[in-house]
Design an enzyme around this catalytic site. Sequence first.
Site, short mmCIF file in Angstrom:
data_model
loop_
_atom_site.label_atom_id
_atom_site.label_comp_id
_atom_site.label_asym_id
_atom_site.label_seq_id
_atom_site.Cartn_x
_atom_site.Cartn_y
_atom_site.Cartn_z
N SER A 78 0.84 -1.20 0.00
CA SER A 78 0.00 0.00 0.00
C SER A 78 0.87 1.25 0.00
O SER A 78 1.93 1.28 0.65
CB SER A 78 -0.91 0.03 1.23
OG SER A 78 -1.58 1.27 1.34
N TYR A 138 -2.61 -0.17 10.19
CA TYR A 138 -2.73 -0.60 8.79
C TYR A 138 -1.46 -0.28 8.02
O TYR A 138 -0.89 -1.14 7.34
CB TYR A 138 -3.93 0.07 8.13
CG TYR A 138 -4.00 -0.18 6.64
CD1 TYR A 138 -4.43 -1.41 6.15
CD2 TYR A 138 -3.60 0.80 5.73
CE1 TYR A 138 -4.46 -1.67 4.78
CE2 TYR A 138 -3.63 0.55 4.37
CZ TYR A 138 -4.07 -0.68 3.90
OH TYR A 138 -4.09 -0.92 2.54
#
Length: 321
Positions: free
Chosen positions: A194, A209
């Site tokens: 990501s 995250y």
Amino acid sequence: MLLCFTMEQFNAQPIWVRLLSVLGFICLLKFSFTLLRWVYVSFFRPGKNLKKYGSWAVVTAPTDGIGKGFTFQLARKGLNLILVGRNPDKLKDVSDTIRAKFGNTQIKNVVVDFSGDLSQGIQQIQEAIEGLDVGILINNVGVSYPYARFFHELDEELLKNLVQINIEAITKVTQALLPGMLKRKKGAIVNIGSGAAIIIPSDPLYAVYAATKAYVDQFSRCLYVEYKNSGIDVQCQVPLYVATKMASIKKSSFFVPSTDGYARAAVRWIGYEPRCTPYWPHSLLWGLLYFVPDSVFDYGRFSFNLKIRRRGQLKDARKKA
């Protein structure tokens, strides 16, 4: 004569001016090479023949988002599929659609909830791949926050799922498939990272995250070095926003591709660089972010995520009302 005159002028300059001129020329050459290489890999470099890795591919979380896009692109390339997801009905729907579009594709569905008993899930995957020429693994499964929140606001279940799904699951799935690839001396592993962990300097209110995706990046890079001489290509793909449910984005745009748009680009990059951003507008944004001071970005990102947090809290309040 012009060259001699130019060299004479150059030699007549102070040493510091000559050094700056040489450094400027070197920087210009480096920039030109980088630009030309970016154009080539983004628009002209052909994708690899994925069937050389093996006739089967494993895709985790294949029923929605990027994973679903991958399944159709891999089927289009002539690969058979092992689809690993938690919802049997969605797995059947995706499988039926692929078979209707690509009639020769063989598909196995494996029902695994990566937030549950991982040991049992890994055993089911190992049983499904037994005896098959599995050449590609797409580690796509992942979970994010329902909406932005401070670290102390994370409940125990969300914290557990972030670590178990984003870290432990991809680690153990990779460990389950590597021995077969090593035995056959070929394979490709793609881990979906990501931009929250790699491209941007920080992602406040999504701390865990972002941290789990940083693990994915480092895990991938280390395996790339460990196994590149064994015929196995390991890669971390680093997308920015894609129009998915997890990102809470419904409409695609130039900088936010659809899942199919991202997957088309992503498949073409398999087997190349250990870390990549396949969708070329994302790589443009990555380049631009280098010119933004970290402190400026931190402030902007924090303010942006605070707004997401407020909207999420209002939505929760309406549900409880």
